[in-house]
Design an enzyme around this catalytic site. Structure first.
Site, short mmCIF file in Angstrom:
data_model
loop_
_atom_site.label_atom_id
_atom_site.label_comp_id
_atom_site.label_asym_id
_atom_site.label_seq_id
_atom_site.Cartn_x
_atom_site.Cartn_y
_atom_site.Cartn_z
CG ASN A 12 -47.75 -35.35 -10.55
OD1 ASN A 12 -48.76 -35.80 -10.71
ND2 ASN A 12 -47.35 -34.08 -11.32
CG HIS A 15 -49.07 -40.76 -14.46
ND1 HIS A 15 -49.63 -40.11 -15.47
CD2 HIS A 15 -48.16 -39.65 -14.34
CE1 HIS A 15 -49.15 -39.18 -16.15
NE2 HIS A 15 -47.84 -38.94 -15.26
CG HIS A 48 -50.58 -30.76 -15.04
ND1 HIS A 48 -49.73 -31.24 -15.94
CD2 HIS A 48 -51.24 -29.81 -15.69
CE1 HIS A 48 -49.83 -30.25 -16.88
NE2 HIS A 48 -50.64 -29.43 -16.89
NE ARG A 50 -51.86 -32.52 -20.28
CZ ARG A 50 -50.52 -32.34 -20.68
NH1 ARG A 50 -49.54 -32.69 -19.75
NH2 ARG A 50 -50.29 -31.84 -21.69
NE ARG A 54 -52.84 -35.55 -22.08
CZ ARG A 54 -51.78 -34.96 -22.70
NH1 ARG A 54 -50.81 -35.66 -22.50
NH2 ARG A 54 -52.04 -33.86 -23.47
CD GLU A 75 -47.19 -29.95 -11.91
OE1 GLU A 75 -47.72 -30.80 -12.94
OE2 GLU A 75 -46.27 -30.50 -11.25
CB THR A 106 -34.46 -24.98 -26.24
OG1 THR A 106 -33.69 -24.17 -25.52
CG2 THR A 106 -34.41 -24.55 -27.65
CD GLU A 156 -41.58 -28.21 -10.28
OE1 GLU A 156 -42.47 -27.84 -9.09
OE2 GLU A 156 -41.68 -29.50 -10.41
CG HIS A 199 -40.88 -33.53 -16.06
ND1 HIS A 199 -40.58 -34.49 -17.04
CD2 HIS A 199 -41.97 -33.22 -16.55
CE1 HIS A 199 -41.66 -34.73 -17.78
NE2 HIS A 199 -42.52 -33.95 -17.54
CG HIS A 222 -44.44 -41.63 -15.16
ND1 HIS A 222 -43.36 -42.36 -15.39
CD2 HIS A 222 -45.50 -41.93 -15.72
CE1 HIS A 222 -43.86 -43.42 -16.31
NE2 HIS A 222 -44.95 -43.19 -16.49
N1 PXP Z 1 -42.92 -30.79 -11.93
C1 PXP Z 1 -43.76 -30.51 -12.85
C2 PXP Z 1 -43.88 -28.83 -13.14
C3 PXP Z 1 -44.57 -31.13 -13.77
O1 PXP Z 1 -45.37 -30.73 -14.86
C4 PXP Z 1 -44.41 -32.68 -13.76
C5 PXP Z 1 -45.08 -33.58 -14.43
O2 PXP Z 1 -46.56 -33.37 -14.20
C6 PXP Z 1 -43.83 -33.12 -12.32
C7 PXP Z 1 -42.96 -32.31 -11.68
C8 PXP Z 1 -43.61 -34.57 -12.10
O3 PXP Z 1 -42.89 -35.33 -13.01
P1 PXP Z 1 -42.88 -36.83 -13.16
O4 PXP Z 1 -44.22 -37.48 -13.30
O5 PXP Z 1 -41.99 -37.00 -14.11
O6 PXP Z 1 -42.15 -37.13 -11.92
#
Ligand code: PXP
Length: 249
Positions: A12, A15, A48, A50, A54, A75, A106, A156, A199, A222
């Site tokens: 991903n 960032h 992603h 958004r 951002r 995403e 939750t 996922e 994530h 990230h």
């Molecule tokens: N999977 C999904 C569906 C996400 O929304 C994200 C964050 O955008 C990630 C994976 C990747 O998460 P991270 O950036 O914390 O590794």
């Protein structure tokens, strides 16, 4: 159970865009990072878009759609605006994620169970356009079953809570969360869903998730971009790939 196949790594690159946008500059370029990730062994690129733009922009999605040699996983929220963008670019995969508090369960994933009819209608044209549609959900069986019912190809599983518990040193709760994820992966697979996870994953937390035999893809961002500050992007990805393969073996 033996692992179902080679575990894919989706990198991903959101960032990279966060750093660019912090100064409103033209660099660093997310496509350049994506191409470097591809060379370092990424199996796909995740971005992603958004609603507030951002980090990733519409132009980034266009550039990634045209410039990548590996699959793009877009995403996005389940909105009409995002659906139109996805249908224009037809990425390999579309992962639906919650952006608003009321769309969340939750566990922090998408609340598919409470929104089944709308989401079934929402994903139908994406499926017809050839996109593999994924639901980003917690491991709650109700959410997994609802995802199967509406015709998603993939779920996922949200690993954020597991990772937070690990880094907070709350190991008993972490192990409980991991057991929930493991059971969720098995249930999803038994319902014919392909299982992905992601994530918050880091070098410290990736192993146990990579070891789930049903998991076919991890999406990680990230931490890889953060680690790139210290060791460079390629080395950051190569080490993640090594840890995934070691856990799988
Ligand atoms: N999977 C999904 C569906 C996400 O929304 C994200 C964050 O955008 C990630 C994976 C990747 O998460 P991270 O950036 O914390 O590794």
């Amino acid at each position: 159970m033996k692992a179902l196949g080679r575990l894919r790594l989706g990198v991903n690159i959101d960032h990279v865009a966060t750093v660019r946008n912090a100064r409103g500059s033209a660099y660093p370029d997310p496509l350049r990072a994506a191409l470097m990730a591809e060379e370092a062994g990424a199996d796909g690129i995740t971005a992603h878009l958004r609603e507030d733009r951002r980090h990733i922009s519409d132009r980034d999605i266009e550039a990634l759609s045209q410039g990548l040699g590996i699959p793009l996983n877009l995403e996005m929220a389940a909105t009409a605006e995002m659906q139109a963008i996805a249908l224009r670019h037809r990425p390999h995969a579309v992962c639906l994620v919650p952006e608003k508090r009321e769309e969340r369960t939750t566990e922090g994933g998408l609340d598919v169970a409470s929104d089944q009819n709308r989401l079934a209608d929402f994903i139908a044209p994406l499926r017809e356009a050839g996109c593999r549609v994924s639901m980003f959900i917690g491991h709650d069986p109700r959410q997994i079953e609802a995802s199967a019912r509406i015709g998603a190809a993939v779920v996922e599983l949200h690993t954020g809570a597991y990772c937070d518990l690990h880094h907070e040193g709350r190991f008993a709760e972490r192990d409980q969360e991991l057991a929930g994820l493991r059971a969720g992966a098995a249930l999803a697979h038994s319902l014919g869903l392909e299982v992905h996870a992601g994530h918050g994953l880091t070098y410290d937390t990736v192993g146990p998730v990579a070891a789930f035999p049903e998991v076919m893809e991890l999406n990680i961002g990230h931490f890889l971009i953060a680690e790139a500050i210290f060791r460079g992007l390629s080395a950051s990805i190569v080490e993640m790939r090594r840890l995934m393969d070691a856990a799988r073996a």
